[in-house]
Motif scaffolding. Structure first.
Motif, PDB file in Angstrom:
ATOM      1  N   ALA A 117       0.397  -1.377   0.146  1.00 12.61           N
ATOM      2  CA  ALA A 117      -0.167   0.093   0.248  1.00 12.61           C
ATOM      3  C   ALA A 117       0.681   1.339  -0.013  1.00 12.61           C
ATOM      4  O   ALA A 117       0.344   2.346  -0.553  1.00 12.61           O
ATOM      5  CB  ALA A 117      -0.963   0.168   1.167  1.00 12.61           C
ATOM      6  N   VAL A 120       2.220   2.498  -3.531  1.00 12.21           N
ATOM      7  CA  VAL A 120       0.807   3.120  -4.137  1.00 12.21           C
ATOM      8  C   VAL A 120       0.891   5.056  -3.730  1.00 12.21           C
ATOM      9  O   VAL A 120       0.959   5.208  -4.332  1.00 12.21           O
ATOM     10  CB  VAL A 120      -0.309   2.194  -4.136  1.00 12.21           C
ATOM     11  N   TYR A 184      -5.652   4.148  -0.225  1.00  5.67           N
ATOM     12  CA  TYR A 184      -5.848   3.478  -2.108  1.00  5.67           C
ATOM     13  C   TYR A 184      -6.660   4.950  -2.195  1.00  5.67           C
ATOM     14  O   TYR A 184      -6.717   5.643  -2.791  1.00  5.67           O
ATOM     15  CB  TYR A 184      -6.152   2.776  -1.478  1.00  5.67           C
ATOM     16  N   ALA A 199     -10.370   2.514  -5.204  1.00  5.65           N
ATOM     17  CA  ALA A 199      -9.946   2.375  -3.770  1.00  5.65           C
ATOM     18  C   ALA A 199     -10.558   1.793  -2.834  1.00  5.65           C
ATOM     19  O   ALA A 199     -10.203   0.854  -1.980  1.00  5.65           O
ATOM     20  CB  ALA A 199      -9.704   3.600  -3.366  1.00  5.65           C
ATOM     21  N   LEU A 202     -10.481  -2.454  -3.745  1.00  2.03           N
ATOM     22  CA  LEU A 202      -9.193  -2.493  -3.042  1.00  2.03           C
ATOM     23  C   LEU A 202      -9.632  -2.876  -1.830  1.00  2.03           C
ATOM     24  O   LEU A 202      -9.116  -3.338  -0.921  1.00  2.03           O
ATOM     25  CB  LEU A 202      -8.037  -2.018  -3.761  1.00  2.03           C
ATOM     26  N   THR A 203     -10.296  -1.697  -0.973  1.00  2.37           N
ATOM     27  CA  THR A 203     -10.296  -1.661   0.666  1.00  2.37           C
ATOM     28  C   THR A 203     -11.115  -2.775   1.367  1.00  2.37           C
ATOM     29  O   THR A 203     -10.955  -3.441   2.028  1.00  2.37           O
ATOM     30  CB  THR A 203     -10.992   0.020   0.917  1.00  2.37           C
TER      31      THR A 203
END
Length: 254
Positions: A117, A120, A184, A199, A202-203
């Motif tokens: 993370a 990114v 994210y 985002a 992904l979370t």
């Protein structure tokens, strides 16, 4: 026989015509509103720290922030006293753990690792600095710093054991979920708001993987999501307030 006089057509009034077309001489269009500043110019709208239209990055509204705070307090209380919500949480977790292959759940949970993370977010911060958004990049980094500063004391205070490791403590809240959410979403705010759905996915994948693998209880993940909302809201509010104080390049008469 008396003739009725013909009605003459109304004569134009120069002073009114010139008033209606004053903007046309500058804009080249017949619309009378041209040449005047709009009542609510879009470019002059000030960012609102409460999340109303015009904020960049978007800030959750006051009801959403209040709901996140209340949920975090209630869940933490239930975990501390091992109340009915915590007991239900444990039953749900036992039915979900290892319901999918571990290789998939581990891959999903790894999205919350610092080694995944943080790079990114770092790339997004570098892009924001390159685009001249240094303030936004700064507050995105500070938001990530807040994650361990808030999560670690909560882990030590609640001392909740893990689903697969009842002898261990410090599972509430989920640090991986909070890391993924802040990193994210922070990256999406810095690069483009169109990336916000990415985002969110992904979370969600990170939190789901942690639950299915047995690394965290569902309430651990829920608490981190609420905590992430609060951290991102503070970061976005600070960014908007700082940006509103920064001159936007207006020049006076030369």
């Amino acid at each position: 026989m008396r003739e009725t006089p013909r009605a003459e057509p109304p004569q134009p009034r120069p002073h009114r015509a010139s008033a209606h077309t004053a903007g046309a001489s500058c804009s080249g269009t017949p619309h009378r509103s041209d040449g005047r500043p709009p009542h609510t110019p879009r470019g002059a709208r000030q960012p609102d720290p409460l999340g109303r239209p015009g904020t960049t990055p978007p800030v959750p509204g006051r009801p959403a922030l209040f709901s996140a705070l209340v949920a975090l307090v209630v869940v933490t209380w239930q975990v501390l006293v091992h109340g009915p919500l915590a007991r239900l949480d444990e039953r749900v977790s036992r039915s979900l753990v290892d319901s999918v292959p571990r290789s998939l759940s581990e891959l999903a949970s790894d999205l919350g690792n610092m080694t995944v993370a943080l790079p990114v977010l770092a790339c997004a911060m570098a892009y924001a600095v390159w685009r001249g958004r240094r303030i936004a990049a700064l507050y995105a980094g500070l938001a990530m710093v807040l994650v361990p500063l808030l999560v670690i004391p909560l882990k030590e205070w609640t001392a909740r054991p893990g689903p697969l490791e009842p002898w261990a403590q410090g599972y509430y809240p989920s640090g991986h979920t909070a890391t993924a959410m802040v990193a994210y979403f922070g990256a999406a705010f810095l690069v483009s708001n169109r990336l916000i759905p990415v985002a969110a996915v992904l979370t969600a994948v990170t939190g789901t993987g942690l639950i299915l693998r047995g690394y965290h209880w569902p309430l651990d993940v829920l608490a981190s999501l609420c905590l992430g909302v609060l951290i991102l809201a503070v970061s976005s509010t600070c960014t908007n307030r700082s940006s509103s104080r920064t001159p936007t390049g207006c020049s006076g008469p030369s």
